[in-house]
Scaffold this motif. Structure first.
Motif, PDB file in Angstrom:
ATOM      1  N   ALA A  97       4.111   2.566  -7.331  1.00  0.00           N
ATOM      2  CA  ALA A  97       2.771   3.116  -7.158  1.00  0.00           C
ATOM      3  C   ALA A  97       2.765   4.522  -7.737  1.00  0.00           C
ATOM      4  O   ALA A  97       3.601   5.355  -7.381  1.00  0.00           O
ATOM      5  CB  ALA A  97       2.381   3.140  -5.688  1.00  0.00           C
ATOM      6  N   GLN A 119      -7.312   0.885  -2.039  1.00  0.00           N
ATOM      7  CA  GLN A 119      -6.182   1.681  -2.538  1.00  0.00           C
ATOM      8  C   GLN A 119      -4.848   1.000  -2.249  1.00  0.00           C
ATOM      9  O   GLN A 119      -3.884   1.640  -1.825  1.00  0.00           O
ATOM     10  CB  GLN A 119      -6.207   3.080  -1.914  1.00  0.00           C
ATOM     11  CG  GLN A 119      -7.351   3.961  -2.385  1.00  0.00           C
ATOM     12  CD  GLN A 119      -7.260   4.252  -3.879  1.00  0.00           C
ATOM     13  OE1 GLN A 119      -6.200   4.575  -4.401  1.00  0.00           O
ATOM     14  NE2 GLN A 119      -8.379   4.099  -4.563  1.00  0.00           N
ATOM     15  N   ASP A 120      -4.816  -0.340  -2.474  1.00  0.00           N
ATOM     16  CA  ASP A 120      -3.562  -1.066  -2.296  1.00  0.00           C
ATOM     17  C   ASP A 120      -3.346  -1.986  -3.495  1.00  0.00           C
ATOM     18  O   ASP A 120      -4.218  -2.143  -4.352  1.00  0.00           O
ATOM     19  CB  ASP A 120      -3.534  -1.843  -0.979  1.00  0.00           C
ATOM     20  CG  ASP A 120      -4.710  -2.798  -0.848  1.00  0.00           C
ATOM     21  OD1 ASP A 120      -5.480  -2.935  -1.824  1.00  0.00           O
ATOM     22  OD2 ASP A 120      -4.875  -3.426   0.218  1.00  0.00           O
ATOM     23  N   GLY A 121      -2.155  -2.598  -3.555  1.00  0.00           N
ATOM     24  CA  GLY A 121      -1.822  -3.498  -4.648  1.00  0.00           C
ATOM     25  C   GLY A 121      -1.763  -4.934  -4.171  1.00  0.00           C
ATOM     26  O   GLY A 121      -1.212  -5.227  -3.094  1.00  0.00           O
ATOM     27  N   LYS A 164       0.848  -1.204   0.000  1.00  0.00           N
ATOM     28  CA  LYS A 164       0.000   0.000   0.000  1.00  0.00           C
ATOM     29  C   LYS A 164       0.876   1.243   0.000  1.00  0.00           C
ATOM     30  O   LYS A 164       1.829   1.353   0.781  1.00  0.00           O
ATOM     31  CB  LYS A 164      -0.932   0.015   1.205  1.00  0.00           C
ATOM     32  CG  LYS A 164      -1.925   1.176   1.206  1.00  0.00           C
ATOM     33  CD  LYS A 164      -2.881   1.054   2.367  1.00  0.00           C
ATOM     34  CE  LYS A 164      -3.868   2.222   2.385  1.00  0.00           C
ATOM     35  NZ  LYS A 164      -4.698   2.294   1.181  1.00  0.00           N
ATOM     36  N   GLN A 169      -6.001   8.269  -5.801  1.00  0.00           N
ATOM     37  CA  GLN A 169      -6.002   6.969  -6.477  1.00  0.00           C
ATOM     38  C   GLN A 169      -4.641   6.705  -7.096  1.00  0.00           C
ATOM     39  O   GLN A 169      -4.062   7.574  -7.754  1.00  0.00           O
ATOM     40  CB  GLN A 169      -7.087   6.933  -7.552  1.00  0.00           C
ATOM     41  CG  GLN A 169      -8.496   6.963  -6.985  1.00  0.00           C
ATOM     42  CD  GLN A 169      -9.546   6.907  -8.073  1.00  0.00           C
ATOM     43  OE1 GLN A 169      -9.216   6.809  -9.259  1.00  0.00           O
ATOM     44  NE2 GLN A 169     -10.807   6.979  -7.677  1.00  0.00           N
ATOM     45  N   SER A 170      -4.170   5.433  -6.891  1.00  0.00           N
ATOM     46  CA  SER A 170      -2.857   5.036  -7.395  1.00  0.00           C
ATOM     47  C   SER A 170      -2.969   3.703  -8.124  1.00  0.00           C
ATOM     48  O   SER A 170      -3.832   2.869  -7.796  1.00  0.00           O
ATOM     49  CB  SER A 170      -1.850   4.914  -6.247  1.00  0.00           C
ATOM     50  OG  SER A 170      -1.691   6.154  -5.595  1.00  0.00           O
ATOM     51  N   SER A 171      -2.108   3.508  -9.084  1.00  0.00           N
ATOM     52  CA  SER A 171      -1.999   2.230  -9.792  1.00  0.00           C
ATOM     53  C   SER A 171      -0.649   1.616  -9.456  1.00  0.00           C
ATOM     54  O   SER A 171       0.339   2.332  -9.223  1.00  0.00           O
ATOM     55  CB  SER A 171      -2.136   2.442 -11.304  1.00  0.00           C
ATOM     56  OG  SER A 171      -1.092   3.272 -11.776  1.00  0.00           O
ATOM     57  N   TYR A 172      -0.632   0.248  -9.468  1.00  0.00           N
ATOM     58  CA  TYR A 172       0.568  -0.489  -9.060  1.00  0.00           C
ATOM     59  C   TYR A 172       1.080  -1.323 -10.223  1.00  0.00           C
ATOM     60  O   TYR A 172       0.302  -1.895 -10.984  1.00  0.00           O
ATOM     61  CB  TYR A 172       0.260  -1.385  -7.869  1.00  0.00           C
ATOM     62  CG  TYR A 172      -0.170  -0.623  -6.628  1.00  0.00           C
ATOM     63  CD1 TYR A 172       0.770  -0.263  -5.656  1.00  0.00           C
ATOM     64  CD2 TYR A 172      -1.499  -0.270  -6.412  1.00  0.00           C
ATOM     65  CE1 TYR A 172       0.384   0.430  -4.509  1.00  0.00           C
ATOM     66  CE2 TYR A 172      -1.888   0.417  -5.283  1.00  0.00           C
ATOM     67  CZ  TYR A 172      -0.948   0.771  -4.333  1.00  0.00           C
ATOM     68  OH  TYR A 172      -1.330   1.469  -3.199  1.00  0.00           O
ATOM     69  N   SER A 223      -4.513  -3.570  -8.804  1.00  0.00           N
ATOM     70  CA  SER A 223      -4.892  -2.489  -7.890  1.00  0.00           C
ATOM     71  C   SER A 223      -6.294  -2.723  -7.358  1.00  0.00           C
ATOM     72  O   SER A 223      -7.206  -3.086  -8.108  1.00  0.00           O
ATOM     73  CB  SER A 223      -4.826  -1.135  -8.607  1.00  0.00           C
ATOM     74  OG  SER A 223      -3.530  -0.897  -9.120  1.00  0.00           O
TER      75      SER A 223
END
Length: 621
Positions: free
Chosen positions: A179, A155-157, A121, A132-135, A150
């Motif tokens: 991230a 909001q974690d990978g 995360k 918002q994030s992408s992994y 994601s």
């Protein structure tokens, strides 16, 4: 992050004084609380930012107290205040940050593909879509084995397994995970990359795995004449664990119901248990099972396809049951019949047949043979003038040989019938019966018709015989068995006025004349004159005496048959001392009655039973 002097809002105050009378209604605005963040224009009341680049993450809400004072703001003027709440909205001005720079996970080597191994995360101080994030996995030695997705909610990978792991091959993997913000504000892109990276360490744990075959499938070949217990092929398997376990092999008998194959449990060699016949089955598909000796729950299966190779073990023969027809008016050299051969074997280069006549029939005066290019054979007539009156059928044995190694041959006989034909060669009749039977029935058909007629005659004779036995008279001859017979009379008569049935007055009245009554159950062969009636019986006669009289009469009746019969008597006695038993005789229901008269009938019924159980000669009553 707004620039200095950005307008926030404006406020308005009202004064009830007359604006034309001096400065009583002239208002001046000022900020009492809210410096140094905001400022206000004294006359227009427009509120603006007083500091640049305000940070929502530092302080999100501000309270600003604004004052309006009349008299142009001079002393002595009156004032009013209001409170303004100012909230800073979020912009994406912060990159995501991993909570830790290194993550450690462990996973067993037999984990199912797609299983989640762990979660990483990256935190973002922004809110909403700005957070918002992408992994992604951007580097490492496990990029081909693992993937990261994601989770928009948390909001974690999530790290998942893509390909199988093997502890014996590689025990750990290192991944570099990134991230990055999904929505980047171009106004702040110059502040640096809005992304962050972390390292993920994945350790593979050892697990007890099933045996692994050296090949996913096996293809074996064997000749159909292979000897029993000969080795067809071999399968191999190993335990992939570090502490390797011995393997035992077996055949799944559901795939080999006829038990045509065996396998050595130790080395996996497959042997032949029963003879094979390619003509019956070309392919045999079985399944081999490998089981760990130390852990019988660890098993593996592999399909084995066995192809049976052809051996020349079948001689050729006619493709069908041929029967040739030869016209009496045929010409020499005329093709009588074209035949072909078939062979159950399947040689690699195809079939090639050789045809010949028997050695003693090479110089056959009637027929000859000719091999055709299409592997067939034509039979030709050598002369004309065949006569079916002299010889109707000719048998021509033909030897057929194949091209196998070693070659095989067989002799098939062609039947040639001489037929009467029209001038253009159309067959009209082919047997002698055609001359004798103009209706076209053969000898076989005649035999079948005669057999049916004989069968019908036998059935008719049996039917007549059974009917005759059924209609035989009931009188039993002297030399036959004497059996008990019961003759049932179902004639109930026509009531009291029916005088045609039978007269029971004599039986009911012992004082009556005991005359002769003819027997109606049989018809005697000789007619006897009616015998004289017995003397009148006194009025006091008892029932047993009456029965004895009737029994003596039946025993001496010359028209009686020589078998047992039932004599039915309707004698009711002369009356009872007790009178009638019916309640209709009395007018009152409370009168006492004497039932002692019933005791008088006990000895009478006893005597009656003795009479019925004791018979004279072979008659019983």
């Amino acid at each position: 992050m707004s620039i200095l002097g950005t307008s926030v809002t404006n406020v308005t105050a009202t004064d009830a004084d007359d604006p034309v009378y001096g400065n009583s209604a002239k208002l001046v605005y000022s900020i009492l609380e809210g410096q140094p963040y905001f400022s206000i224009e004294p006359e227009t009341a427009i509120i603006k930012t007083a500091l640049p680049n305000m940070d929502r993450e530092a302080k999100e809400e501000y309270l600003v107290v604004i004052q309006a004072k009349d008299m142009g703001g001079h002393s002595g003027g009156l004032s009013g205040t209001t409170t303004l709440t100012v909230t800073l909205t979020d912009v994406n001005d912060n990159p995501p940050k991993f909570a830790q720079s290194l993550y450690h996970f462990s996973v067993p080597e037999d984990v199912v593909l797609g299983t989640a191994i762990g979660r990483v995360k990256a935190n973002d101080q922004d809110v909403g879509e700005n957070a918002q994030s992408s992994y992604d996995i951007i580097d490492g030695d496990g990029t081909a084995l693992f993937e990261i997705t994601s989770d928009a909610q948390a909001q974690d990978g999530i790290i998942r397994l893509r390909k199988p792991l093997d502890f014996e091959t590689k025990k750990s993997y290192t991944l570099k995970v990134e991230a990055a913000n999904v929505h980047v504000d171009p106004r702040f892109s110059g502040r640096g990359p809005f992304k962050d990276t972390a390292t993920v360490k994945i350790v593979v744990e050892d697990a007890d795995e099933p045996p692994v075959f050296s090949s996913p499938t096996y293809l074996l070949e064997v000749h159909e004449n292979a000897a029993l217990n000969s080795v067809i092929g071999q399968v191999t398997a190993r335990d992939p664990d570090i502490t390797s376990s011995p393997i035992r092999f077996s055949i799944d008998r559901h795939t080999d119901l006829e038990r045509q194959f065996n396998i050595n449990a130790d080395d996996g060699k497959i042997t032949l248990a029963t003879p094979l016949d390619r003509e019956l089955s070309v392919w045999h598909n079985i399944t081999i099972i490998a089981t760990e000796i130390r852990n019988h729950s660890q098993i593996s299966r592999v399909p084995v396809a066995i192809k049976v190779l052809d051996v020349n073990d079948n001689a050729p023969e006619f493709a069908s049951e041929y029967e040739a027809f030869l016209c009496e008016n045929g010409k020499p050299g005329q093709v009588i019949q074209t035949v072909s051969a078939m062979d159950k074997d399947d040689p690699k280069n195809g079939h090639y047949f050789l045809y010949s006549l028997l050695p003693e029939m090479v110089n056959n005066p009637n027929f000859t043979i000719k091999k055709n290019e299409d592997n067939s054979l034509s039979i030709l007539a050598k002369h004309n003038g065949f006569n079916r009156q002299k010889q109707e059928v000719y048998l021509l044995p033909i030897i057929i040989s194949d091209s196998g190694n070693p070659p095989l041959s067989s002799t098939s006989t062609l039947t040639i019938r001489v037929c009467g034909c029209s001038s253009d060669g159309v067959v009209q009749s082919c047997n002698v019966e055609a001359y004798v039977l103009p209706i076209g029935l053969s000898m076989g058909a005649l035999i079948a018709i005669l057999a049916c007629i004989i069968l019908l005659l036998v059935i008719v004779v049996l039917f007549v015989t059974l009917r005759r036995h059924k209609n035989e008279p009931l009188i039993i001859k002297d030399d036959e068995d004497v059996r008990e017979n019961i003759i049932r009379y179902d004639d109930e008569g026509g009531g009291e006025e029916d005088t045609e049935a039978f007269d029971i007055a004599t039986l009911q009245n012992p004082d009556g004349i005991n005359g002769f009554l003819p027997r109606k159950d049989i018809k005697p062969d000789l007619q006897f004159m009616p015998r004289q009636g017995l003397a009148p019986v006194p009025n006091g006669v008892d029932v047993d005496e009456f029965i004895n009289v009737r029994l003596h009469e039946a025993d001496n009746d010359p028209t009686a048959p020589p078998y047992d019969s039932i004599q039915i008597y309707g004698y009711e006695g002369r009356g009872s001392v007790a009178g009638s038993l019916s309640s209709l005789e009395s007018t009152t229901s409370d009168s006492d009655q004497n039932f002692d008269y019933l005791s008088d009938w006990g000895p009478r019924f006893k005597r009656l039973g003795e009479l019925y159980s004791v018979g004279e000669s072979d008659k019983e009553t």
